[in-house]
Design a protein around this motif. Structure first.
Motif, short mmCIF file in Angstrom:
data_model
loop_
_atom_site.label_atom_id
_atom_site.label_comp_id
_atom_site.label_asym_id
_atom_site.label_seq_id
_atom_site.Cartn_x
_atom_site.Cartn_y
_atom_site.Cartn_z
N VAL A 106 3.71 14.15 -9.54
CA VAL A 106 4.43 15.45 -9.46
C VAL A 106 5.12 15.11 -10.49
N THR A 107 5.88 13.98 -11.60
CA THR A 107 6.39 14.03 -12.55
C THR A 107 5.56 14.81 -14.02
N ILE A 162 2.20 0.69 -13.79
CA ILE A 162 2.40 1.86 -13.42
C ILE A 162 2.41 3.41 -14.05
N ALA A 163 3.94 3.34 -13.44
CA ALA A 163 4.82 4.71 -13.94
C ALA A 163 4.65 5.12 -15.68
N TRP A 164 4.99 3.88 -16.12
CA TRP A 164 4.36 4.09 -17.69
C TRP A 164 2.74 5.00 -18.65
N MET A 183 1.01 -1.63 -0.12
CA MET A 183 -0.08 0.49 0.29
C MET A 183 0.97 1.79 0.19
N PHE A 184 2.30 0.91 0.78
CA PHE A 184 3.08 1.98 1.35
C PHE A 184 3.14 2.33 -0.36
N TRP A 185 4.24 1.75 -1.25
CA TRP A 185 5.16 2.09 -2.02
C TRP A 185 3.83 1.86 -3.39
N ILE A 186 3.20 1.74 -3.23
CA ILE A 186 1.98 1.73 -4.49
C ILE A 186 2.13 3.24 -4.66
N SER A 187 1.71 3.94 -3.59
CA SER A 187 0.81 5.03 -3.53
C SER A 187 2.24 6.28 -3.99
N THR A 188 3.38 5.47 -3.48
CA THR A 188 4.82 6.42 -3.33
C THR A 188 5.36 5.97 -5.11
N VAL A 189 4.67 5.46 -5.14
CA VAL A 189 5.26 4.78 -7.34
C VAL A 189 3.72 6.06 -8.35
N VAL A 190 2.54 5.83 -7.53
CA VAL A 190 1.95 7.41 -8.33
C VAL A 190 2.21 8.40 -7.34
N VAL A 191 2.26 8.63 -6.44
CA VAL A 191 2.60 10.37 -6.14
C VAL A 191 4.10 11.34 -7.01
#
Length: 487
Positions: A142-143, A419-421, A130-138
């Motif tokens: 931001v990007t 998710i990132a791409w 939950m933490f890491w997915i939220s970090t990647v999405v944020v």
């Protein structure tokens, strides 16, 4: 407003971010809803909590060995991770509060979706992801929208994350039904992309009934490999010894001295392999312990709070089904990644950093699902796919996070890259002004999918009911006709 923000942050840091507490509370509430006796409720909640603690102790034991292995291996191959102007520590320092709020709001929204739509079926409970997915999405938001304020990031991020938590266990359900036919719990892990690709790619290459990793016949002299603890200790120890042979003596000596200043590097390598095997054994014991409590306790939620729902749990919860497949996946994914590392270095493309922890969990999960489709061949294919995904993903995604936290590309599971791409792909269309399209589209797709699945399930139930009625009518008509003839 500050009180609400502080409350949500507290929940993120002290409940959702602490997996033993989260699992223990859910077990406690589930048993209370079933009106179990006080002593059974207290003992069940504590056993579930302790089981998760034991699981994480096992993870700490063998990941400590993996971290040492990663250092020695990188030195042996003469590679160093690329340098970054921004670090994960800096990013968490700037956006840590935003990430905590995304976790809490997303979980509440996820619970609401699961409550409204019966087809959602699974409640995502893998706390650390939950933490890491939220970090990647944020980091991705931001990007693509560097001018967005915190409230925008929280609401947009929470909408996207809630959609992911809702849908991910569902797209894994067909494969999970092969692993867990009784559908006791779902699969909630960011290795799902590798597992899905493996499930489809492995189909033509074998059959589980004939090639199951847990039923492979070995010569009597090699029969000890059937014991996963023995095979794990041997394989990891041999890999460690080979790495030590090629690594710099000072690097290895420093790592060995951290365990014991008088320890020989060679003995240290053997101990790391043995500790790795011991960590896996502890992890599997913890998994069995907390599953024995959380699954039956969750029936309280399923009956009275969110009808028909099941917990969706971390990847290690399925590892006891085929531990040999997990080891095959780890070894094959590591071999492929190291091959990519060498090729990338020679070609001058990118300096890869071996992500040993991800290679174990993702490679093991992909291999396990490959095994249920095509046996040991599917397990090998799962490892190969994992190695390629992590190598290529790391190389092409490092630059994507250059303004936020490039280490996310090194720490990533396959779903992180997807998710990132995916969010990067909409960058030219969205930008700061229309970042709200991200949660709107994600939630609309989620609702549409759940409505479609719900309609399909109702049709299947109706067809099954009609078939049962027809069968009952036919079986009842024949005796009546016979009785009429006798009269």
């Amino acid at each position: 407003m500050d009180i609400i923000k502080d409350t949500l942050t507290f929940l993120a840091d002290n409940v959702f971010g602490q997996v033993p507490i989260l699992i223990g509370l859910i077990t406690l509430v589930g048993l209370l809803l079933q009106r179990k006796r006080f002593e059974d409720t207290l003992a069940g909640a504590l056993r579930a909590t302790i089981g998760v603690v034991i699981l994480f102790i096992g993870v700490e034991v063998f990941t400590g060995g993996l971290s040492s292995f990663q250092t020695v291996l990188a030195d042996a191959m003469g590679t160093t991770p690329p340098k970054a102007d921004n670090t994960l520590t800096d990013f968490l320092g700037a956006q840590g509060g935003t990430i905590a709020l995304v976790i809490t709001v997303a979980f509440l929204l996820h619970v609401l979706i699961v409550r409204i739509f019966p087809a959602a079926r699974y409640l995502y409970l893998t706390g650390h992801l939950m933490f890491w997915i939220s970090t990647v999405v944020v980091a991705s938001l931001v990007t693509i929208a560097p001018g967005a304020d915190q409230l925008t990031l929280v609401l947009c991020g929470a909408g996207f994350v809630a959609a992911y938590w809702t849908l991910q266990p569902l797209w894994m359900r067909p494969l999970m039904r092969r692993v867990m036919p009784d559908d006791r719990f779902g699969f909630a892990h960011t290795s799902s992309l590798a597992a899905l690709v493996t499930g489809y790619a492995a189909r033509p290459f074998g059959d589980r009934e004939r090639h199951d990793t847990e039923k492979v016949r070995l010569p009597r002299q090699l029969s000890f490999f059937k014991d996963v603890n023995v095979s794990t200790a041997l394989i990891i120890s041999l890999i460690m010894l080979a790495a030590v042979a090629f690594a710099d003596d000072q690097v290895v000596g420093k790592l060995a001295a951290e365990m014991d200043p008088k320890l020989s590097p060679w003995v240290w390598a053997l101990l790391v392999g043995l500790r790795f095997a011991g960590g896996i054994a502890i992890l599997l014991f913890g998994v069995r312990m907390f599953l024995a409590e959380i699954v039956p306790a969750f029936k309280g939620f399923s009956d009275k709070v969110i009808p028909g729902t099941r917990p969706a749990l971390d990847a290690p919860t399925v590892f006891p089904v085929a531990p040999t497949a997990v080891m095959i996946g780890f070894v094959s994914s590591t071999a492929v990644f190291l091959g990519c590392l060498a090729v990338f270095a020679v070609a001058g493309w990118f300096t890869l950093a071996p992500p040993m922890i991800m290679l174990f969990f993702v490679g093991g999960a992909a291999a396990l699902f490959g095994n249920v489709v095509a046996g040991w061949r599917g397990a090998v294919i799962g490892g190969v796919i994992t190695g390629l995904m992590l190598a290529v993903g790391q190389a092409v995604t490092w630059g994507l996070f250059e303004r936020t936290a490039p280490e996310l590309a090194t720490l990533a599971d396959p779903d992180w890259y997807a998710i990132a791409w995916l969010l990067k792909a909409v960058d030219p269309i969205i930008g700061d002004a229309s970042i709200w399209a991200v949660p709107v589209v994600a939630l609309a797709a989620t609702v549409g999918t759940l409505l479609l699945l719900g309609r399909r399930e109702r049709r299947a139930e109706a067809a099954g009911g009609a078939a049962s009625t027809e069968s009952a009518t036919e079986s009842g008509a024949a005796p009546a006709k016979e009785a009429g003839g006798k009269n």
